[in-house]
Structures are given as structure tokens and as C-alpha cells.
Scaffold this motif. Structure first.
Motif, mmCIF file in Angstrom:
data_model
loop_
_atom_site.group_PDB
_atom_site.id
_atom_site.type_symbol
_atom_site.label_atom_id
_atom_site.label_comp_id
_atom_site.label_asym_id
_atom_site.label_seq_id
_atom_site.Cartn_x
_atom_site.Cartn_y
_atom_site.Cartn_z
ATOM 1 N N ALA A 1 93.198 4.791 -52.218
ATOM 2 C CA ALA A 1 92.928 4.865 -50.730
ATOM 3 C C ALA A 1 93.929 5.610 -50.201
ATOM 4 N N ALA A 2 94.910 5.832 -50.882
ATOM 5 C CA ALA A 2 96.086 6.631 -50.334
ATOM 6 C C ALA A 2 95.757 8.150 -50.230
ATOM 7 N N ASN A 3 94.787 8.433 -51.017
ATOM 8 C CA ASN A 3 94.455 10.037 -50.973
ATOM 9 C C ASN A 3 94.012 10.596 -50.065
ATOM 10 N N VAL B 1 88.924 1.288 -54.714
ATOM 11 C CA VAL B 1 89.287 2.230 -55.607
ATOM 12 C C VAL B 1 90.654 1.890 -55.979
ATOM 13 N N SER B 2 90.971 1.501 -57.496
ATOM 14 C CA SER B 2 92.184 1.386 -57.868
ATOM 15 C C SER B 2 92.379 1.863 -59.262
ATOM 16 N N SER C 1 98.489 0.151 -49.715
ATOM 17 C CA SER C 1 97.286 0.660 -50.479
ATOM 18 C C SER C 1 97.622 0.482 -51.995
ATOM 19 N N VAL C 2 98.861 0.765 -52.671
ATOM 20 C CA VAL C 2 99.344 0.233 -53.969
ATOM 21 C C VAL C 2 99.622 -1.279 -53.990
ATOM 22 N N PHE D 1 91.521 2.314 -43.294
ATOM 23 C CA PHE D 1 92.416 2.421 -44.604
ATOM 24 C C PHE D 1 93.700 1.601 -44.614
ATOM 25 N N PRO D 2 94.232 1.229 -45.559
ATOM 26 C CA PRO D 2 95.332 0.631 -45.392
ATOM 27 C C PRO D 2 96.496 1.475 -45.055
ATOM 28 N N ASP D 3 97.630 1.025 -44.482
ATOM 29 C CA ASP D 3 98.854 1.969 -44.569
ATOM 30 C C ASP D 3 99.238 2.214 -45.815
ATOM 31 N N LYS D 4 99.641 3.332 -46.063
ATOM 32 C CA LYS D 4 99.854 3.860 -47.570
ATOM 33 C C LYS D 4 100.773 2.690 -48.303
#
Ligand code: KG4
Ligand code: ZN
Length: 343
Positions: free
Chosen positions: A285-287, A144-145, A311-312, A305-308
Motif C-alpha cells: 500500500a506504500a506504492n 497487500v503485504s 503501511s509497513v 490508504f494508511p500513512d506510509k
């Protein structure tokens, strides 16, 4: 194996060195987001010019941490993305590979997002801490980007099958557009999330006066998404309210609708394909609301989930993907591929 990962698909320039696809030795990211804020979206030429300016200094800085003789391969995301931005990364990687005589590995940016989940940060990246370690196959991936919303079946490294995609706007794009419409900032995801959080805290009546925005395709018998109608529903709701809008309330119910659709469809795919892991990736995914809902409804499942910070867009995820999917390219021939997708 130390891989230098280069990322420049949109408005970030990322350069990193990762050991064996997991251990981040250096990770540098420069963003031109502040240039784009006043326009409410990325201006491609501005992004590419900024990438030209910072790319070599970032590589020089990274090779001060891990010297050039310790780098075994160069990886670059060659698509999808903005063509001007991609050219900066791809041509830089080709030149480095040729001059330094190191192999070149081409990485699909979307695959890169997924591999952000292999990077070691600490145990907090794994929601279900009982299960430790890295994702297991078969896995279902949700990317989700800003440009994509894809569900993927991952049977192993190099074995990705697209299950479904958005038919119109991507989830991140919907966040960005609704944020702009509400007069919040750019990028929209974090702004909507911040605004929505205020509503939950300040308004105890949210269950009585709820706004049921549509949840497009939530019960459809496929893995596709659609967010453009939801965005229109927000616009119509605001227009009908003749100016008396509570932005926090709208942000809250909009976010609830997006999160509900993403979680419902991903869990359905996970069940259908008996996934060992669910891997969530990409900027959205940072949400935190998305993370919490997956945690709540996916209890007992291994959800990553990736570390924040991963994520970006960043270079470390590109280096990780390159390690596990070694698609070697000819440094004289690789081209940028702006509309690359999963096959
Ligand atoms: O993956 P990414 O950094 O770039 C692309 O490859 O597109 O994703 C950027 C997107 C933007 O649309 C941004 O609004 C969204 O990710 N995003 C979020 C959050 N942080 C970033 N969306 C929802 N909640 C967030 N906290
Ligand atoms: Zn991205």
C-alpha cells in the motif's frame, strides 16, 4: 483507553501506545532488514534473535513516554508470521499482561494492517479529502503485504469475510522476487518502484515499445489473485532478450501489471458489495503507482490508504485493531499462530 501494541511477525519489532484506537502516543519500530539485504530475503533465525535483543528496550522506551500505570491493555499480533518472531512478541505480551495485571488482546496481523487506516496522521491519508474521517462500513479491504494478497468484505468491526486470496505468490513477494531477479535490492517493492519511475521520466517511447506482461485472473469471475505466472513472464522476457535488458522498462511494465490487477479486482468487489469505503493496507500500500491508479479509477469513491509509516509492520496498527476488536485472551494460554488467516 490506552493500548500497548506489540508487533513481531516478520523482521520488524514494533511497540506503540495508541489512545482509543486512533491517536498514536508513541510508535517505535526497529527493523532487522539490513541483516537480510545481502541474502535477498528474511532469514527467520536472524530476525527472531534481533527481536529478542530489541523487544524489552523498546517497551522500556515506550513506557518512558506513556507510563505503565496509564496503559489499560496489552495487544499483540499472534499470527500469521514466522514462528520464531511470533514467539518473541506473544511471550513478551503474555508476560507483561500477567505481571502488570492488564488484559491481553490477541490481534490477527492482517486485521492489524487494515486498522492502520484508523490511525490519525493528517488529512493526506485520505485520498478523497472531501469525505474526511474514518472508513465507513460496508467496506472492501485489500491487504497487500509480503506474505498475503487478500480481498475482504468488512461489514463492521469484528465482521470480516474473506472474498479471495492469492493462489500462489503474494503481491509483495512478486515485487521482491522480480527485484532480486533484476539484481535490484531488498525489499523489492521500493526498489522496483524507484527503478520504474526512472523509466517513465527518461523514455518517451514507452507507449510505442510497450511490454504487455500478463495480468493473471484480472477478468476471472472471482476475487482470487495469482502472481507467479507474471513473475515467470518477466524471467522469460529477460531470457529472450539475450542480456540486452532495460531494467527500468521491465520494472515499469511489471509494476503496471500488478497495479492493474489489484485495482481492477478491488473496484469490482467494491461495486458488487456496494462498499462505502475501500481500505488498502499492507506494505505494498506504500506504492505510489498503486495509490495514483486507485485515485484515478476510483474517482468519487472513498479510498483509504494508511500513512506510509503505518503501511509497513508497526505496533500502532496492532493497538488500533485491538481497540475496535477486543478479543481478550488468557495470558497463560495464548499461542502463536503462524498460519492464521481470515475465516
Ligand atoms: O506488510 P509488510 O511490511 O510485511 C508483511 O506483513 O509481509 O509488507 C512487506 C512487503 C514487501 O514484500 C515489500 O517489497 C512490499 O511490502 N513493499 C512494497 C513497497 N514498500 C514495501 N511493494 C511495492 N511498492 C512499495 N513502495
Ligand atoms: Zn505485515
Amino acid at each position: 483507553m490506552n493500548i500497548l501494541g506489540i508487533e513481531s511477525t516478520c523482521d520488524e519489532t514494533g511497540v506503540a501506545v495508541v489512545l482509543d484506537g486512533r491517536e498514536v502516543l508513541v510508535n517505535l519500530v526497529s527493523s532487522s532488514v539490513n541483516f537480510h539485504k545481502k541474502y535477498g530475503g528474511v532469514i527467520p533465525e536472524v530476525a527472531a534473535r534481533e527481536q529478542l535483543r530489541v523487544m524489552i528496550p523498546l517497551i522500556a522506551e515506550a513506557t518512558r513516554v506513556v507510563s505503565r500505570d496509564k496503559i489499560d491493555a496489552i495487544a499483540v499480533s499472534f499470527g500469521p508470521g514466522l514462528v520464531g518472531s511470533l514467539l518473541v512478541g506473544v511471550e513478551t505480551a503474555k508476560a507483561l499482561s500477567y505481571c502488570w495485571e492488564k488484559p491481553l488482546i490477541a490481534v490477527n496481523h492482517l486485521v492489524g494492517h487494515i486498522y492502520a487506516n484508523w490511525l490519525i496522521v493528517d488529512s493526506s491519508q485520505l485520498i478523497d479529502s472531501k469525505n474526511g474521517g474514518k472508513p465507513k462500513f460496508p467496506a472492501v479491504g485489500l491487504v497487500v503485504s509480503g506474505g498475503h494478497t487478500d480481498l475482504i468484505l468488512i461489514k463492521g468491526h469484528r465482521n470480516f469475510k474473506l472474498l479471495g486470496s492469492t493462489l500462489d505468490d503474494a503481491a509483495g513477494e512478486a515485487f521482491d522476487k522480480v527485484s532480486r531477479f533484476l539484481g535490484l535490492g531488498y525489499p523489492g517493492g521500493p526498489e522496483i518502484e524507484r527503478c520504474a519511475r526512472k523509466f517513465r521520466i527518461s523514455n518517451l517511447e514507452f507507449q510505442i515499445n510497450r511490454v504487455d506482461f500478463p495480468r493473471p485472473l484480472i477478468n476471472a469471475n472471482n476475487y482470487d489473485f495469482s502472481f507467479s505466472g507474471l513473475k515467470t513472464a518477466v524471467v522469460n522476457y529477460v531470457n529472450r532478450s539475450s542480456g540486452l535488458v532495460n531494467r527500468e522498462k521491465i520494472a515499469y511494465y511489471f509494476q503496471e501489471a500488478v497495479v492493474d490487477v489489484l485495482v481492477t479486482k478491488t473496484l469490482a468487489a467494491s461495486e458488487k458489495f456496494a462498499a462505502e469505503s475501500i481500505i488498502v493496507a499492507g506494505g505494498v500500500a506504500a506504492n505510489n503507482r498503486l495509490r495514483d491508479e486507485f485515485k484515478k479509477r476510483g474517482e468519487g469513491l472513498k479510498i483509504f490508504f494508511p500513512d506510509k509509516k503505518f503501511s509497513v509492520d508497526n505496533g500502532a496498527m496492532i493497538a488500533a485493531a485491538a481497540f475496535f476488536n477486543q478479543d481478550f485472551s488468557n495470558p497463560l494460554k495464548l499461542s502463536a499462530s503462524p498460519s492464521l488467516h481470515f475465516n
